[in-house]
Design an enzyme around this catalytic site. Sequence first.
Site, PDB file in Angstrom:
ATOM      1  N   GLY A 263      26.298  -2.267 -39.762  1.00  0.00           N
ATOM      2  CA  GLY A 263      26.421  -2.583 -38.344  1.00  0.00           C
ATOM      3  C   GLY A 263      25.928  -1.474 -37.436  1.00  0.00           C
ATOM      4  N   HIS A 439       9.133 -39.461 -42.300  1.00  0.00           N
ATOM      5  CA  HIS A 439       9.301 -39.377 -43.750  1.00  0.00           C
ATOM      6  C   HIS A 439       8.010 -38.883 -44.409  1.00  0.00           C
ATOM      7  CE1 HIS A 439      10.626 -40.410 -47.783  1.00  0.00           C
ATOM      8  NE2 HIS A 439       9.483 -41.042 -47.980  1.00  0.00           N
TER       9      HIS A 439
END
Length: 462
Positions: A263, A439
């Site tokens: 961090g 599709h």
Amino acid sequence: MYDLIIIGAGTAGISAYKEARKHTNNLRIINDGAWDTTCARVGCMPSKILISTANQLHDAHHADRVGLNLKIDADTSQVMQHVQTLRDRFTASVIKDVESWHPEHKTSGQAKFINANTIDVNGEQLQAKAFILAVGSSPNIDQDQKKILGDRLITTDEVFELPYLPKRLAVIGSGVIAIELAVAMHQLGVDVTVFARSRKVGILSSEHLQTLAQAHFSQSVNILFETLPESMSRDGDGVTIEYQDQQGQSQSIKVDYVLSATGRSSLLSTLDLHKVDAIFQDIKKLPINHDSKQLGDYPLFVVGDAFSQNPIQHVAAFTGKHVVQNALNYPDIQALPKLSPLAIIFSNPQMAIAGQSKKELEQQHIDFVTGIQSFEKQGRALTLGKNVGAIEVYIEKSSQRLLGAELFVESAEHLAHMLSWMIAEQVTLADILDRPYYHPTLEEGLRSALKHARRQLRADSE
């Protein structure tokens, strides 16, 4: 006295300066260090260059998934040079923009507050009606360990300066940056060991998706969950790490570098804010309004990585721009507009959260259903040879609005954008399912998750 002084010229500071210029020419921007951004220099851009290279090599090594038998003889000796060359191109673009600003607006130096309207920079006292504090952050690192390990202990700011890929790398941490770099380095042939304080990888709050991610990454990267080094010592040109495994047995590994990826910490501590108000001594307890970004009742506004629950580039740019009105109109303070939450990890597969996470919804006791779709048998994912992971969508029962989604799939960065935009428009489940789904596409997997949620809603109404 200036109308506004901006401290910090990272993403948030640059955005604030450009917006402020539309309203006043009586302003100053102070910057300590390079006049570029964390994103361009040591964050989003160099990491994505490295990850892109890693992903392409990974795809080549796994071409058998799409019916190809390739013989790979990869030379990775130029990878870091490529990262640095392209990174420098991005930082040069930022610097070129900054160089076009009025010279009298820019000052290089470290600012320190004397009182709420006065700062000291290079021995000069500057006063302003309001300040925007966009000083950013720096990586966390254990200074005692740094003294012992020297240049073999590196931060996420330093990793992109390596001349060559290391042969062996230990990564301390399993959060966003840690998992991105660990996976990329492994794909590039580096022997990576990750020391993780917990069992969590990345940002996903869904237990189901966390389990999938942990299992997937553990198949390739050596992740030592709930394990931290007991000791680290310099060993020639490397580091020897001692630790205990899950069975309590002492283990030892030697690596070329240790990457500390635990961090970052705010640089607000450099500003002497306690001289504005004694209660500002502890920057972790600063009374910053999350909605307006105002610090206490003072004409001080904090944006960017200096204070953010979401240290993300687009959030920093957005808040930097919109906080200007509060600064210029002080004491007339308004809540800043809100962005639909969006967070992405560029691992392989990618992780993302759009809108509210599952944990956030549960903490708010919101009544919702979870639509789930595995991508193991999803048509488009199969054709790509990337049929890993799953999607979860969260639909509120009462309104049937989409509130959030978590993803651990191929191209999560694109699906998450679309979902975030849908959430911002407050669309319902029926609205989303009424849209076209070509599709075969990965979006059909999203539709399947939405249909799963619809079946649950229908079952509840019967």
